[in-house]
Scaffold this motif. Structure first.
Motif, PDB file in Angstrom:
ATOM      1  N   VAL A  29       0.852  -1.167   0.000  1.00  0.00           N
ATOM      2  CA  VAL A  29       0.000   0.000   0.000  1.00  0.00           C
ATOM      3  C   VAL A  29       0.898   1.230   0.000  1.00  0.00           C
ATOM      4  O   VAL A  29       1.875   1.280   0.739  1.00  0.00           O
ATOM      5  CB  VAL A  29      -0.907  -0.009   1.253  1.00  0.00           C
ATOM      6  CG1 VAL A  29      -1.770   1.230   1.303  1.00  0.00           C
ATOM      7  CG2 VAL A  29      -1.749  -1.268   1.283  1.00  0.00           C
ATOM      8  N   GLU A  30       0.546   2.215  -0.806  1.00  0.00           N
ATOM      9  CA  GLU A  30       1.377   3.409  -0.891  1.00  0.00           C
ATOM     10  C   GLU A  30       1.512   4.062   0.484  1.00  0.00           C
ATOM     11  O   GLU A  30       0.535   4.313   1.162  1.00  0.00           O
ATOM     12  CB  GLU A  30       0.771   4.400  -1.867  1.00  0.00           C
ATOM     13  CG  GLU A  30       1.657   5.595  -2.112  1.00  0.00           C
ATOM     14  CD  GLU A  30       1.084   6.531  -3.152  1.00  0.00           C
ATOM     15  OE1 GLU A  30       1.342   7.735  -3.018  1.00  0.00           O
ATOM     16  OE2 GLU A  30       0.396   6.063  -4.073  1.00  0.00           O
ATOM     17  N   GLY A  31       2.742   4.298   0.875  1.00  0.00           N
ATOM     18  CA  GLY A  31       3.008   4.955   2.139  1.00  0.00           C
ATOM     19  C   GLY A  31       3.030   4.039   3.345  1.00  0.00           C
ATOM     20  O   GLY A  31       3.367   4.464   4.431  1.00  0.00           O
ATOM     21  N   GLU A  32       2.690   2.763   3.182  1.00  0.00           N
ATOM     22  CA  GLU A  32       2.665   1.839   4.309  1.00  0.00           C
ATOM     23  C   GLU A  32       4.079   1.378   4.643  1.00  0.00           C
ATOM     24  O   GLU A  32       4.876   1.101   3.763  1.00  0.00           O
ATOM     25  CB  GLU A  32       1.810   0.618   3.968  1.00  0.00           C
ATOM     26  CG  GLU A  32       1.828  -0.433   5.041  1.00  0.00           C
ATOM     27  CD  GLU A  32       1.075  -1.695   4.656  1.00  0.00           C
ATOM     28  OE1 GLU A  32       0.963  -2.568   5.509  1.00  0.00           O
ATOM     29  OE2 GLU A  32       0.620  -1.804   3.508  1.00  0.00           O
ATOM     30  N   VAL A  33       4.368   1.307   5.924  1.00  0.00           N
ATOM     31  CA  VAL A  33       5.649   0.782   6.380  1.00  0.00           C
ATOM     32  C   VAL A  33       5.423  -0.667   6.773  1.00  0.00           C
ATOM     33  O   VAL A  33       4.595  -0.961   7.619  1.00  0.00           O
ATOM     34  CB  VAL A  33       6.190   1.574   7.590  1.00  0.00           C
ATOM     35  CG1 VAL A  33       7.461   0.947   8.115  1.00  0.00           C
ATOM     36  CG2 VAL A  33       6.418   3.025   7.207  1.00  0.00           C
ATOM     37  N   LYS A  34       6.132  -1.578   6.127  1.00  0.00           N
ATOM     38  CA  LYS A  34       6.010  -2.998   6.456  1.00  0.00           C
ATOM     39  C   LYS A  34       7.361  -3.480   6.958  1.00  0.00           C
ATOM     40  O   LYS A  34       8.366  -3.303   6.315  1.00  0.00           O
ATOM     41  CB  LYS A  34       5.581  -3.807   5.232  1.00  0.00           C
ATOM     42  CG  LYS A  34       4.116  -3.635   4.897  1.00  0.00           C
ATOM     43  CD  LYS A  34       3.663  -4.355   3.659  1.00  0.00           C
ATOM     44  CE  LYS A  34       4.152  -5.735   3.519  1.00  0.00           C
ATOM     45  NZ  LYS A  34       3.654  -6.419   2.333  1.00  0.00           N
ATOM     46  N   GLY A 114      -0.311   4.763  12.697  1.00  0.00           N
ATOM     47  CA  GLY A 114       0.142   5.647  11.628  1.00  0.00           C
ATOM     48  C   GLY A 114       0.217   4.852  10.340  1.00  0.00           C
ATOM     49  O   GLY A 114      -0.746   4.196   9.941  1.00  0.00           O
ATOM     50  N   ASP A 115       1.389   4.843   9.711  1.00  0.00           N
ATOM     51  CA  ASP A 115       1.550   4.096   8.462  1.00  0.00           C
ATOM     52  C   ASP A 115       2.229   2.743   8.674  1.00  0.00           C
ATOM     53  O   ASP A 115       2.598   2.078   7.722  1.00  0.00           O
ATOM     54  CB  ASP A 115       2.327   4.929   7.441  1.00  0.00           C
ATOM     55  CG  ASP A 115       3.705   5.343   7.940  1.00  0.00           C
ATOM     56  OD1 ASP A 115       4.021   5.072   9.117  1.00  0.00           O
ATOM     57  OD2 ASP A 115       4.461   5.937   7.157  1.00  0.00           O
ATOM     58  N   VAL A 116       2.367   2.325   9.930  1.00  0.00           N
ATOM     59  CA  VAL A 116       3.015   1.048  10.232  1.00  0.00           C
ATOM     60  C   VAL A 116       1.969  -0.023  10.530  1.00  0.00           C
ATOM     61  O   VAL A 116       1.125   0.142  11.405  1.00  0.00           O
ATOM     62  CB  VAL A 116       3.974   1.174  11.442  1.00  0.00           C
ATOM     63  CG1 VAL A 116       4.612  -0.174  11.769  1.00  0.00           C
ATOM     64  CG2 VAL A 116       5.043   2.221  11.172  1.00  0.00           C
ATOM     65  N   ARG A 117       2.039  -1.106   9.777  1.00  0.00           N
ATOM     66  CA  ARG A 117       1.160  -2.247  10.019  1.00  0.00           C
ATOM     67  C   ARG A 117       1.687  -2.981  11.241  1.00  0.00           C
ATOM     68  O   ARG A 117       2.803  -3.483  11.244  1.00  0.00           O
ATOM     69  CB  ARG A 117       1.182  -3.188   8.812  1.00  0.00           C
ATOM     70  CG  ARG A 117       0.228  -4.363   8.945  1.00  0.00           C
ATOM     71  CD  ARG A 117       0.372  -5.355   7.830  1.00  0.00           C
ATOM     72  NE  ARG A 117       0.052  -4.759   6.541  1.00  0.00           N
ATOM     73  CZ  ARG A 117      -0.112  -5.474   5.430  1.00  0.00           C
ATOM     74  NH1 ARG A 117       0.028  -6.779   5.446  1.00  0.00           N
ATOM     75  NH2 ARG A 117      -0.391  -4.873   4.298  1.00  0.00           N
ATOM     76  N   LEU A 118       0.869  -3.051  12.308  1.00  0.00           N
ATOM     77  CA  LEU A 118       1.311  -3.681  13.546  1.00  0.00           C
ATOM     78  C   LEU A 118       1.026  -5.178  13.536  1.00  0.00           C
ATOM     79  O   LEU A 118       1.931  -5.988  13.704  1.00  0.00           O
ATOM     80  CB  LEU A 118       0.638  -3.022  14.756  1.00  0.00           C
ATOM     81  CG  LEU A 118       1.102  -3.514  16.114  1.00  0.00           C
ATOM     82  CD1 LEU A 118       2.588  -3.252  16.325  1.00  0.00           C
ATOM     83  CD2 LEU A 118       0.282  -2.851  17.218  1.00  0.00           C
ATOM     84  N   ILE A 119      -0.243  -5.571  13.342  1.00  0.00           N
ATOM     85  CA  ILE A 119      -0.602  -6.991  13.355  1.00  0.00           C
ATOM     86  C   ILE A 119      -1.960  -7.187  12.697  1.00  0.00           C
ATOM     87  O   ILE A 119      -2.820  -6.312  12.764  1.00  0.00           O
ATOM     88  CB  ILE A 119      -0.618  -7.558  14.798  1.00  0.00           C
ATOM     89  CG1 ILE A 119      -0.769  -9.090  14.778  1.00  0.00           C
ATOM     90  CG2 ILE A 119      -1.682  -6.886  15.649  1.00  0.00           C
ATOM     91  CD1 ILE A 119      -0.503  -9.744  16.131  1.00  0.00           C
ATOM     92  N   THR A 120      -2.121  -8.327  12.068  1.00  0.00           N
ATOM     93  CA  THR A 120      -3.404  -8.732  11.493  1.00  0.00           C
ATOM     94  C   THR A 120      -4.016  -9.779  12.404  1.00  0.00           C
ATOM     95  O   THR A 120      -3.319 -10.659  12.897  1.00  0.00           O
ATOM     96  CB  THR A 120      -3.208  -9.306  10.074  1.00  0.00           C
ATOM     97  OG1 THR A 120      -2.626  -8.286   9.251  1.00  0.00           O
ATOM     98  CG2 THR A 120      -4.528  -9.760   9.469  1.00  0.00           C
ATOM     99  N   VAL A 121      -5.318  -9.668  12.625  1.00  0.00           N
ATOM    100  CA  VAL A 121      -6.035 -10.624  13.462  1.00  0.00           C
ATOM    101  C   VAL A 121      -6.617 -11.707  12.557  1.00  0.00           C
ATOM    102  O   VAL A 121      -7.242 -11.411  11.537  1.00  0.00           O
ATOM    103  CB  VAL A 121      -7.150  -9.928  14.272  1.00  0.00           C
ATOM    104  CG1 VAL A 121      -7.950 -10.938  15.070  1.00  0.00           C
ATOM    105  CG2 VAL A 121      -6.547  -8.869  15.184  1.00  0.00           C
ATOM    106  N   TYR A 122      -6.396 -12.967  12.944  1.00  0.00           N
ATOM    107  CA  TYR A 122      -6.841 -14.123  12.166  1.00  0.00           C
ATOM    108  C   TYR A 122      -7.868 -14.933  12.949  1.00  0.00           C
ATOM    109  O   TYR A 122      -7.982 -14.783  14.174  1.00  0.00           O
ATOM    110  CB  TYR A 122      -5.628 -15.013  11.833  1.00  0.00           C
ATOM    111  CG  TYR A 122      -4.704 -14.396  10.821  1.00  0.00           C
ATOM    112  CD1 TYR A 122      -4.884 -14.644   9.462  1.00  0.00           C
ATOM    113  CD2 TYR A 122      -3.669 -13.560  11.200  1.00  0.00           C
ATOM    114  CE1 TYR A 122      -4.046 -14.073   8.517  1.00  0.00           C
ATOM    115  CE2 TYR A 122      -2.828 -12.982  10.271  1.00  0.00           C
ATOM    116  CZ  TYR A 122      -3.027 -13.248   8.924  1.00  0.00           C
ATOM    117  OH  TYR A 122      -2.207 -12.676   7.981  1.00  0.00           O
ATOM    118  N   PRO A 123      -8.584 -15.821  12.261  1.00  0.00           N
ATOM    119  CA  PRO A 123      -9.547 -16.682  12.965  1.00  0.00           C
ATOM    120  C   PRO A 123      -8.894 -17.491  14.097  1.00  0.00           C
ATOM    121  O   PRO A 123      -9.525 -17.729  15.128  1.00  0.00           O
ATOM    122  CB  PRO A 123     -10.080 -17.609  11.861  1.00  0.00           C
ATOM    123  CG  PRO A 123      -9.931 -16.806  10.609  1.00  0.00           C
ATOM    124  CD  PRO A 123      -8.667 -16.009  10.800  1.00  0.00           C
ATOM    125  N   SER A 124      -7.636 -17.873  13.931  1.00  0.00           N
ATOM    126  CA  SER A 124      -6.951 -18.629  14.989  1.00  0.00           C
ATOM    127  C   SER A 124      -6.800 -17.789  16.258  1.00  0.00           C
ATOM    128  O   SER A 124      -6.840 -18.328  17.374  1.00  0.00           O
ATOM    129  CB  SER A 124      -5.583 -19.115  14.508  1.00  0.00           C
ATOM    130  OG  SER A 124      -4.779 -18.029  14.081  1.00  0.00           O
TER     131      SER A 124
END
Length: 162
Positions: A29-34, A114-124
């Motif tokens: 994603v434009e501008g996202e920090v991964k 901000g522009d930093v993806r911290l964590i994705t939540v999953y069904p698990s």
């Protein structure tokens, strides 16, 4: 210039103290920090001791707990990734409590600071915690993250106080 040098030295010291190095990857994603976002970037974890749960926190402030594997990452790897991202957020990103948000990524709620993806939540994660839904758990984790970050982020990193 002195302030920048002090922040850079502090960030390197925190990274070395935590045993992690921040390595930004190409963003989708434009501008996202991964940071440590792909299976080819898995962090090294201690294979001798693997607890069932990992507390994500800084300086006595507990943000949330990771209890499940997801997307090919063990709970230990996920915890190490989130901690690395938190070091980056505290060290380099201007912080605004309202910058913590939940957005869908590939149909799953993802917490951003901000522009930093911290964590994705999953069904698990939902199954491991007994939450009602991925969205509900993501909102709980995001609220805890916003609250705890405002207690640990240095005043110089808070937007509007510079």
């Amino acid at each position: 210039m002195k302030r920048f040098a002090m922040v850079a030295v502090f960030a390197m010291g925190v990274a070395l103290l935590c045993g992690v190095m921040v390595q930004p990857a190409m963003a989708e994603v434009e501008g996202e920090v991964k940071i440590l976002a792909g299976e080819d970037e898995k962090p090294v974890t201690d294979a001798n001791y693997v607890p069932d749960m990992f507390e994500i926190g800084i300086n006595g402030e507990m943000f949330f707990r990771i209890r499940a594997q997801a997307a090919g990452f063990s709970p230990a790897e996920r915890a190490r990734i989130v901690n690395t991202r938190l070091v980056h957020i505290i060290s380099f990103s201007p912080f605004d409590m309202h910058a913590v948000r939940v957005e869908p990524v590939r149909g799953k709620p993802t917490i951003y600071v901000g522009d930093v993806r911290l964590i994705t939540v999953y069904p698990s994660d939902v199954e491991a915690t007994g939450a009602e839904s991925m969205e509900q758990l993501a909102n709980v984790w995001a609220a805890a993250t916003a609250c705890c970050l405002q207690n640990v982020v240095p005043a110089s990193r808070v937007e509007g106080e510079q």
